[in-house]
Motif scaffolding. Structure first.
Motif, PDB file in Angstrom:
ATOM      1  N   LYS A   1       0.835  -1.211   0.000  1.00 15.67           N
ATOM      2  CA  LYS A   1       0.000   0.000   0.000  1.00 15.67           C
ATOM      3  C   LYS A   1       0.866   1.255   0.000  1.00 15.67           C
ATOM      4  O   LYS A   1       0.636   2.190  -0.772  1.00 15.67           O
ATOM      5  CB  LYS A   1      -0.925  -0.005   1.215  1.00 15.67           C
TER       6      LYS A   1
ATOM      7  N   ASP B   1       2.706   1.701  -3.336  1.00 15.23           N
ATOM      8  CA  ASP B   1       1.820   2.174  -4.403  1.00 15.23           C
ATOM      9  C   ASP B   1       1.391   3.633  -4.220  1.00 15.23           C
ATOM     10  O   ASP B   1       0.944   4.266  -5.160  1.00 15.23           O
ATOM     11  CB  ASP B   1       0.573   1.287  -4.487  1.00 15.23           C
ATOM     12  N   THR B   2       1.528   4.164  -3.015  1.00 16.60           N
ATOM     13  CA  THR B   2       1.074   5.518  -2.709  1.00 16.60           C
ATOM     14  C   THR B   2       2.170   6.570  -2.884  1.00 16.60           C
ATOM     15  O   THR B   2       1.896   7.688  -3.321  1.00 16.60           O
ATOM     16  CB  THR B   2       0.540   5.585  -1.260  1.00 16.60           C
ATOM     17  N   TYR B   3       3.405   6.220  -2.541  1.00 20.73           N
ATOM     18  CA  TYR B   3       4.494   7.195  -2.512  1.00 20.73           C
ATOM     19  C   TYR B   3       5.528   6.901  -3.593  1.00 20.73           C
ATOM     20  O   TYR B   3       5.783   5.754  -3.933  1.00 20.73           O
ATOM     21  CB  TYR B   3       5.132   7.233  -1.121  1.00 20.73           C
TER      22      TYR B   3
END
Length: 103
Positions: free
Chosen positions: A48, A51-53
């Motif tokens: 997670k 995939d976000t940063y």
């Protein structure tokens, strides 16, 4: 009984520094009682954050920092804008567990 903690932090510091007040930066804490459950939780949170940063750095297998250039906050103590890091780490019975992912 062995206990694992998967911990996410949000701080101006990467998670491997373990400064005296590092626990004040905890934003998520998950617990597991088996190695398999701990590994699955770590991978889920890691994915997670990955995939976000836009950026990541991993040290000692289970100390990870994630960040993006746009996320900075003003530090009154420093009188400057500093990078915010989203950290991820694993503790086994209260101690860093670098072997969770490697074995």
């Amino acid at each position: 009984m062995t206990r694992w903690q998967i911990i996410q932090t949000e701080s101006f510091n990467e998670p491997w520094w373990f400064f005296d007040d590092w626990q004040e930066d905890i934003v998520l804490e998950l617990e597991a009682t088996t190695r398999e459950e701990a590994k699955a939780l770590y991978i889920e949170v890691f994915t997670k954050l990955h995939d976000t940063y836009g950026y990541q750095q991993v040290k000692k297998n289970t100390l990870a920092a994630f960040w993006c250039d746009e996320e900075k906050c003003f530090c009154e103590e420093c009188d400057d804008d500093l990078q915010v890091y989203h950290g991820l780490l694993v503790l086994k019975d209260g101690e860093h567990d670098p072997d969770l992912i490697s074995n």
